[in-house]
Design a protein around this motif. Structure first.
Motif, short mmCIF file in Angstrom:
data_model
loop_
_atom_site.label_atom_id
_atom_site.label_comp_id
_atom_site.label_asym_id
_atom_site.label_seq_id
_atom_site.Cartn_x
_atom_site.Cartn_y
_atom_site.Cartn_z
N GLU A 665 0.83 -1.20 0.00
CA GLU A 665 0.00 0.00 0.00
C GLU A 665 0.86 1.25 0.00
O GLU A 665 0.58 2.23 -0.72
CB GLU A 665 -0.93 0.00 1.22
CG GLU A 665 -2.02 -1.06 1.18
CD GLU A 665 -1.51 -2.44 1.55
OE1 GLU A 665 -0.33 -2.52 2.00
OE2 GLU A 665 -2.26 -3.42 1.38
N LEU A 666 1.92 1.26 0.83
CA LEU A 666 2.80 2.42 0.88
C LEU A 666 3.51 2.62 -0.45
O LEU A 666 3.71 3.76 -0.90
CB LEU A 666 3.82 2.26 2.02
CG LEU A 666 4.81 3.42 2.20
CD1 LEU A 666 4.06 4.73 2.45
CD2 LEU A 666 5.79 3.12 3.33
N GLU A 667 3.89 1.50 -1.09
CA GLU A 667 4.53 1.62 -2.40
C GLU A 667 3.57 2.23 -3.42
O GLU A 667 3.97 3.08 -4.23
CB GLU A 667 4.98 0.23 -2.87
CG GLU A 667 6.17 -0.32 -2.10
CD GLU A 667 6.57 -1.71 -2.59
OE1 GLU A 667 5.70 -2.42 -3.13
OE2 GLU A 667 7.75 -2.06 -2.43
N VAL A 668 2.28 1.84 -3.37
CA VAL A 668 1.29 2.39 -4.29
C VAL A 668 1.09 3.88 -4.02
O VAL A 668 1.04 4.71 -4.95
CB VAL A 668 -0.04 1.63 -4.18
CG1 VAL A 668 -1.14 2.33 -5.00
CG2 VAL A 668 0.13 0.19 -4.66
N ILE A 669 0.96 4.24 -2.72
CA ILE A 669 0.79 5.65 -2.36
C ILE A 669 1.99 6.47 -2.82
O ILE A 669 1.85 7.56 -3.37
CB ILE A 669 0.58 5.79 -0.83
CG1 ILE A 669 -0.77 5.17 -0.43
CG2 ILE A 669 0.65 7.25 -0.41
CD1 ILE A 669 -0.97 5.09 1.07
N LEU A 671 3.98 5.78 -5.25
CA LEU A 671 3.93 5.89 -6.71
C LEU A 671 2.94 6.96 -7.15
O LEU A 671 3.23 7.78 -8.02
CB LEU A 671 3.56 4.53 -7.31
CG LEU A 671 3.40 4.51 -8.85
CD1 LEU A 671 4.72 4.86 -9.53
CD2 LEU A 671 2.90 3.13 -9.30
N ILE A 672 1.76 6.96 -6.52
CA ILE A 672 0.72 7.93 -6.90
C ILE A 672 1.19 9.35 -6.59
O ILE A 672 1.04 10.26 -7.41
CB ILE A 672 -0.60 7.61 -6.17
CG1 ILE A 672 -1.18 6.29 -6.69
CG2 ILE A 672 -1.60 8.74 -6.35
CD1 ILE A 672 -2.38 5.80 -5.92
N VAL A 673 1.77 9.53 -5.40
CA VAL A 673 2.27 10.86 -5.03
C VAL A 673 3.37 11.29 -5.99
O VAL A 673 3.43 12.45 -6.42
CB VAL A 673 2.78 10.86 -3.57
CG1 VAL A 673 3.52 12.16 -3.25
CG2 VAL A 673 1.63 10.66 -2.61
N GLY A 674 4.23 10.37 -6.35
CA GLY A 674 5.30 10.68 -7.28
C GLY A 674 4.77 11.11 -8.64
O GLY A 674 5.25 12.06 -9.25
N ILE A 675 3.73 10.37 -9.12
CA ILE A 675 3.13 10.73 -10.40
C ILE A 675 2.46 12.10 -10.32
O ILE A 675 2.56 12.93 -11.23
CB ILE A 675 2.11 9.65 -10.83
CG1 ILE A 675 2.84 8.34 -11.13
CG2 ILE A 675 1.31 10.11 -12.05
CD1 ILE A 675 1.92 7.16 -11.40
N ALA A 676 1.79 12.34 -9.17
CA ALA A 676 1.13 13.63 -8.99
C ALA A 676 2.14 14.78 -9.00
O ALA A 676 1.92 15.82 -9.63
CB ALA A 676 0.33 13.63 -7.69
#
Length: 708
Positions: A665-669, A671-676
């Motif tokens: 979950e932290l890896e997904v978060i 990744l999403i924050v990084g993309i944002a």
């Protein structure tokens, strides 16, 4: 040593960017991000891939290494967690040494939940014994085959290594590393206890401690496949890169009386051969202490060679004596089959018909009640003349044991020979000979070809507090025992060569003591330093050498591996003669007297008094070394069933490290924050670029006034 290929290429743009970032980090005094994330494991021994004519064995990781959450398996009860119930697969198993068995590894092999294994070194070693070799070593490549002595083939009637699991000959699709440093093992355990230990049946919470094992292998399938790919690379590639190398080092041989190597020996020149092997192995690459399985015999033979050379009439013996040390014998008799092949093809100065008789030392350090067993070949003894010679040889052995602490026992004539180099000679000619061992049937050595075949296993124990030089000269129980066997061997060879007075032939226990220390405890000692060639001093280390045969590097010059260089140095020191040559004269054998009869070695010499400088000197010796490579590779018969076809895969890197891994979950978060953030930066960059004429316009006064 296996050849490591060049590093993989990096795209030029990224290389430039990486160099710029590295320079910026250096200028700013920054530390490596990698060092902050990973803890490297530096004292490991990997399992690598080996291949023969039909298949592959050993281990490998995926191309970029395999990673898994660490779980410590100390008991059988811990296995279901990693194999069935653990919620965070794949697992990197930290395996207790006593569970490192073929049965356990096969369970791991069948499970998709295992990404690799790190094995803890077991101290003390398993009391019940531990051998990863085959129960019938070198089966099919000795004297007993379906065409010759079929009643004795496949160890029929005598299983020599009953503790052998055959694990070294299995193929595993995941990496397996041995952890050799207890401190590193404790670091891994502490990381596991802090982050991964399940509590009250519940799953551990992230972040979890993980391990990455990197050992990708280039070669696959078989020696036939890898050698074909090597051939294509060498023929068509501008920058050829081999995928595997043949297992190769050097045989060493020496004679009591010099032999002219420029041509064949006269047919009436008879030679008595004394043989021992030079190599060993375990499941792990370049880890082969081989105390009982290898060193016990080679040290004994070296001591016997010294004793015979000291005999005043050794140069007048009717028959010559040749001491042979064969490399690669563990891998289907590479060294001995090469010598037999060269003798048959006229490439060796001594021919098969020059061999009068054969005496081989096998494992001889673990004698029960001082018993030494004599093994003979029942097939060749069916020949009356051969049997007569064998009986005479056994008589000499018994006579030579008088006055020594050796009880000689003759084995049943119907029992075949144990695995031995002598078998390769018997494949082509009936030769009178014996093999001497400390076992009647099954090996006395419980740790044959394993990492536990150490000095302690043959009763080499030193009192605490000894300095290096004191330990070098401390007579252990093993040294005393092997010096007795060396005395028996020297006297037997002397009598077999036609001598008649063995009264003064006695092995030097001091020489045996120093050899055992150098070959099994620490090669970087004062004696080895003084007798080794300057070019080889880099082989000296503050630890024992390993007896794993090296892999030849295709297209490159190869030097003897460390154990072979030490055998050459010791044999020259014990049997050679110091001659008054300069360094230039010594190293230019064409300028030395009788270059076809002798070899000349320029050695470092002892330290001068109260100085760090040495007094080098030149040694004249009858010893020779030559490449021990299976004839299969000279003949390009990569699928041969007559000769060894073993090769070792190449690899680019081998390493291990541990680190903390976050939850999915932290890896997904992240990744999403990084993309944002990336999208936001693109938007900001676009906006700034679009409004650049407003945001960055210079205010200018056409009248020349200054704007503030």
């Amino acid at each position: 040593m296996a050849a490591a290929g060049e590093k993989r290429g990096i795209l030029p743009g990224w290389r430039s960017l990486g160099a710029a970032l590295a320079l910026l980090a250096a200028l700013c005094g920054g530390n490596s991000v990698e060092r902050k994330i990973y803890v490297p494991l530096n004292s490991t021994a990997p399992c690598v891939r080996l291949l023969n004519a039909t298949h592959q064995i050993g281990c490998q990781s995926s191309r970029n290494g395999d990673t898994g959450v660490i779980h410590v398996v100390e008991r059988e009860e811990d296995l279901p967690w990693v194999l069935e119930t653990g919620p965070t697969p794949p697992y990197m198993v930290l395996l207790e040494g006593h569970l490192f068995t073929k049965e356990t590894l096969l369970k791991f092999k069948e499970s998709p939940r295992i990404s690799g294994i790190a094995v803890m070194y077991s101290k003390p070693p398993p009391a019940e014994g531990f051998s990863m070799d085959l129960p019938c070593p070198n089966d099919g490549f000795g004297a007993y085959t379906s065409d010759h002595g079929s009643q004795y083939s496949h160890c029929n009637g005598t299983l020599w290594n009953p503790l052998g699991s055959g694990m070294s000959y299995e193929d595993f699709h995941f990496p397996v590393f041995l952890l050799q440093d207890e401190n590193e093992t404790e670091v891994i355990k502490e990381c596991y206890m802090k982050h991964n230990l399940p509590g009250n049946g519940s799953a551990p919470q992230y972040p979890l401690c993980a391990m990455q094992l990197i050992s990708p292998m280039h070669a696959v399938t078989s020696t036939v496949t890898c050698m074909r790919r090597n051939s294509i690379q060498m023929s068509f590639s501008i920058n050829p890169e081999a995928v595997c190398d043949t297992l190769t080092d050097y045989n060493v041989w020496s004679t009591v009386k010099p032999v002219n190597i420029s041509g064949p020996a006269p047919p009436d020149d008879q030679v008595v051969i004394s043989a021992a092997r030079l190599d060993g192995r375990s499941f792990f690459w370049n880890l082969a202490p081989s105390a009982e399985s290898t060193v016990s015999a080679l040290v004994t033979q070296l001591a016997a060679a010294e004793a015979i050379h000291k005999a005043p009439d050794s140069q007048a013996l009717p028959r010559n004596i040749m001491f042979s040390f064969f490399q690669g014998e563990v891998f289907d008799y590479i060294g001995s089959s090469r010598m037999v092949y060269d003798m048959e093809k006229g490439k060796f100065p001594i021919r098969l018909n020059n061999i009068h008789s054969f005496v081989e030392l096998s494992q001889v350090a673990l004698r029960n009640n001082s018993e030494l067993w004599v093994h003979t070949d029942p097939i060749s003894r069916s020949n009356e003349s051969v049997n007569t010679e064998v009986e005479q040889l056994i008589k000499y052995l018994k006579n030579s044991s008088v006055g020594t602490n050796v009880t000689l026992q003759e084995n049943d004539q119907s029992q075949p020979l144990p695995p031995a180099s002598f078998q390769r000679f018997l494949r082509v000619r009936h030769i009178p000979g014996v093999v001497l061992t400390d076992h009647r049937r099954a090996y006395s050595n419980k740790y044959y070809n394993s990492m536990y075949d150490t000095p302690e296993s043959i009763h080499m124990n030193y009192p605490s507090g000894l300095s290096k030089d004191e330990a070098l000269n401390y007579v252990t129980e093993a040294a005393q025992s092997l010096s007795e066997v060396a005395t028996l061997l020297a006297r037997t060879l002397y009598l077999q060569a036609g001598g008649n007075n063995t009264a003064g032939i006695q092995a030097d226990v001091k020489s045996v003591t120093r050899m055992l220390y150098g070959f099994l405890v620490m090669s970087n000692n004062s004696w080895f330093q003084s007798i080794i060639k300057p070019d080889w001093k880099g082989n000296l280390e503050n630890k024992p050498p390993q007896y794993y045969v090296t892999a030849s590097l295709i297209g490159r010059t190869q030097s003897p591996n460390p154990p072979t260089s030490f055998v050459i140095a010791v044999l020259a020191n014990l049997t050679g003669q110091v001659v008054n040559y300069t360094k230039e004269g010594c190293q230019s054998p064409d300028n030395a007297a009788e270059p076809k009869l002798y070899e000349y070695l320029w050695v470092q010499g002892p330290l001068n008094d109260n100085s760090t400088t040495r007094a080098p000197y030149c040694v004249r010796t009858t010893l020779r070394s030559y490449l021990a490579e299976s004839p299969a590779f000279e003949l390009n018969e990569w699928d041969s069933t007559e000769y060894s076809t073993w090769t070792e895969s190449r690899w680019k890197e081998i390493r291990a490290r541990i680190f903390l891994v976050p939850s999915y979950e932290l890896e997904v978060i992240t990744l999403i924050v990084g993309i944002a953030v990336l999208l936001l930066s693109f938007g900001a960059t676009y906006f700034i670029n679009a409004k650049a004429d407003i945001l960055f316009t210079s205010v200018q006064d056409s009248s020349g006034s200054v704007a503030y």
